[in-house]
Design a protein around this motif. Structure first.
Motif, short mmCIF file in Angstrom:
data_model
loop_
_atom_site.label_atom_id
_atom_site.label_comp_id
_atom_site.label_asym_id
_atom_site.label_seq_id
_atom_site.Cartn_x
_atom_site.Cartn_y
_atom_site.Cartn_z
N MET A 42 0.79 -1.23 0.00
CA MET A 42 0.00 0.00 0.00
C MET A 42 0.83 1.28 0.00
O MET A 42 0.37 2.32 0.47
CB MET A 42 -1.06 -0.03 1.10
N ARG A 45 -2.09 3.06 -3.33
CA ARG A 45 -3.37 2.40 -3.09
C ARG A 45 -4.46 3.29 -3.68
O ARG A 45 -4.18 4.39 -4.14
CB ARG A 45 -3.60 2.07 -1.61
N GLY A 46 -5.70 2.78 -3.62
CA GLY A 46 -6.79 3.48 -4.30
C GLY A 46 -6.94 2.84 -5.68
O GLY A 46 -5.93 2.70 -6.40
N ALA A 47 -8.17 2.44 -6.01
CA ALA A 47 -8.37 1.61 -7.21
C ALA A 47 -7.75 2.20 -8.50
O ALA A 47 -6.99 1.50 -9.18
CB ALA A 47 -9.86 1.33 -7.38
N ARG A 85 -3.90 -7.30 -5.11
CA ARG A 85 -5.07 -6.85 -4.34
C ARG A 85 -6.33 -7.24 -5.12
O ARG A 85 -6.59 -6.69 -6.19
CB ARG A 85 -5.00 -5.34 -4.07
N THR A 165 -11.57 10.97 -7.42
CA THR A 165 -12.94 10.64 -7.83
C THR A 165 -13.91 11.36 -6.90
O THR A 165 -14.46 12.41 -7.26
CB THR A 165 -13.14 9.11 -7.82
N GLN A 192 -6.75 5.86 6.16
CA GLN A 192 -6.61 6.62 4.90
C GLN A 192 -7.26 8.01 5.03
O GLN A 192 -6.82 8.96 4.38
CB GLN A 192 -7.26 5.88 3.73
N ALA A 232 -15.09 4.03 -5.13
CA ALA A 232 -15.44 2.61 -5.19
C ALA A 232 -14.26 1.80 -5.70
O ALA A 232 -13.42 2.32 -6.45
CB ALA A 232 -16.64 2.40 -6.11
N ASP A 233 -14.23 0.55 -5.31
CA ASP A 233 -13.20 -0.38 -5.79
C ASP A 233 -13.73 -1.32 -6.86
O ASP A 233 -12.97 -1.82 -7.70
CB ASP A 233 -12.60 -1.16 -4.64
N ASN A 243 -16.44 -0.80 -1.53
CA ASN A 243 -15.52 0.30 -1.20
C ASN A 243 -14.94 0.01 0.18
O ASN A 243 -15.27 -1.02 0.81
CB ASN A 243 -16.26 1.64 -1.24
N LYS A 244 -14.07 0.90 0.63
CA LYS A 244 -13.40 0.71 1.93
C LYS A 244 -14.36 0.31 3.03
O LYS A 244 -15.46 0.86 3.13
CB LYS A 244 -12.70 2.03 2.29
O1 MRU Z 1 -7.36 -0.05 0.58
P1 MRU Z 1 -7.34 1.18 -0.25
O2 MRU Z 1 -6.74 2.36 0.43
O3 MRU Z 1 -6.74 0.94 -1.61
O4 MRU Z 1 -8.87 1.50 -0.47
C1 MRU Z 1 -9.23 2.60 -1.25
C2 MRU Z 1 -10.68 2.83 -1.33
O5 MRU Z 1 -11.48 2.10 -0.80
C3 MRU Z 1 -11.12 3.97 -2.21
O6 MRU Z 1 -12.30 4.53 -1.73
C4 MRU Z 1 -11.36 3.44 -3.63
O7 MRU Z 1 -10.25 2.73 -4.09
C5 MRU Z 1 -11.66 4.53 -4.57
S1 MRU Z 1 -10.24 5.51 -4.88
C6 MRU Z 1 -10.57 6.68 -6.03
#
Ligand code: MRU
Length: 347
Positions: A42, A45-47, A85, A165, A192, A232-233, A243-244
């Motif tokens: 990480m 991180r973040g999609a 991931r 986003t 985060q 969202a992921d 999402n998280k």
């Molecule tokens: O575990 P992470 O920090 O990668 O999780 C990130 C999230 O859940 C974000 O909300 C998601 O990836 C959207 S990022 C534009």
């Protein structure tokens, strides 16, 4: 605004998100294996940011592979990425995009293939910023003027190639002249919200107040929150949103309190192969993230722990999904399918 990931010509430099905000440090990755490691730990991180890193990782792998073994190497790189991931679908989307390009170039001179893959990775990054701006333009009108926006996790510049986003929608609303401020959930266990969203918004001079996750409901109940915007992921065809972890609780509380709940995500986050969120794989992370805070134990040794990194919010809690192609509302099967096949600027 912070630059999350940069191409150096032979590798990448990423801002180390595990060290923010205490320290602004950078990690250089010169092999695809190092990029994979940065995704797992990480550092990035973040999609959408994971998607950009994955595309650049494939490009690095192609630059370094023995030309006679390029085919096998591309398969190895692909297999390695898939094990990093599992929830963020942008990772798979980016690798598939690179793989399709590679497949279309098979048999061409190796230098041509390498140059095309590097170009494609740079395009994935550049497009991500354009996409975020478009999402901001579609989402800004939904944000009520003069109100507080609640967000969970970090869906900002740090989670993307830039602009963000959910935070992109907030930035665009402010750029359109709206007077809004942000409440950021701290986002246990990886923090985060506290470490990244609070820092990123503070850097940009956007008014932000940090709260712990368990305070969100109370502020909604008091009428302090105008709307919620999250990232969202992975989003299933029916509009269920991964999402998280903690997003689901926020969404339920939002509905209970009559607060609109918006999700901002590029169409590369849609997974229309899944009919519902029940089939979205949820990453389970190390128990230490829960039992320790910055290396200091906060729980008894040997305690049983669960640490799902994401949850799934059922579509009935989602007021709208903001994409770069427009805003989807229920019934999502129909609206998401239409937006997924649209082109940028068409809606
Ligand atoms: O575990 P992470 O920090 O990668 O999780 C990130 C999230 O859940 C974000 O909300 C998601 O990836 C959207 S990022 C534009």
């Amino acid at each position: 605004m912070v630059e999350t990931i940069q191409w150096t010509g032979s590798g990448v430099v990423m801002i180390d998100q595990t060290r923010l905000p205490r320290e602004i440090a950078y990690v250089t990755c010169g092999t695809y294996e190092e990029v994979a490691e940065a995704i797992v730990t990480m550092v990035i991180r973040g999609a959408p940011a994971i998607g950009v890193a994955a595309a650049m990782g494939v490009a690095i792998g192609a630059l370094q592979a023995d030309p006679a073994r390029l085919d096998q190497e591309m398969e190895t790189i692909r297999a390695r990425r898939a094990g990093t991931r599992p929830t963020a679908v942008n990772l798979f989307w980016a690798i598939d995009r690179m793989k399709s390009l590679y497949a279309s170039l098979r048999g061409r001179p190796v230098e041509e293939i390498r140059a095309a893959l590097v170009e494609e990775a740079l395009r994935v990054k550049a497009e991500d910023i354009q996409i975020n701006r478009a999402m901001g333009a579609h989402g800004a009108p939904l944000v009520p003027d003069g109100k507080t926006v609640l967000t969970h996790c970090n869906a900002g510049a740090l989670a993307t190639a830039g602009y963000g986003t959910a935070l992109g929608v907030i930035r665009a609303a402010i750029e359109s002249g709206k007077k809004i401020d942000v409440f950021a959930d701290e986002t246990r266990p990886f923090l985060q919200g506290a470490r990244l969203t609070a820092w990123e918004l503070q850097q940009d001079g956007i008014p932000v107040t940090l709260i712990t996750d368990n305070m969100a409901g109370w502020f909604m109940h008091q009428g302090r929150i105008g709307c919620v915007v999250v990232g969202a992921d992975r989003i299933a065809a029916n509009g269920d949103v991964a999402n998280k972890v903690g997003t689901y609780s926020v969404a339920v509380l939002a509905k209970e309190n009559g607060v609109p709940f918006y999700v901002a995500a590029p169409v590369s986050t849609l997974d229309l192969t899944l009919d519902s969120g029940a089939r979205i794989p949820i990453e389970e992370r190390a128990s230490k993230e829960v039992t320790e805070v910055f290396g200091v134990p906060v729980a008894p040794e040997g305690i049983a722990v669960r640490n799902p990194a994401f949850d799934v919010t059922p579509n009935r809690y989602v007021t709208a999904i903001i994409t770069e192609h427009g805003v989807a509302t229920a019934p999502y099967e129909e609206s998401l399918r239409r937006l997924a096949s649209a082109k940028l600027g068409e809606n």
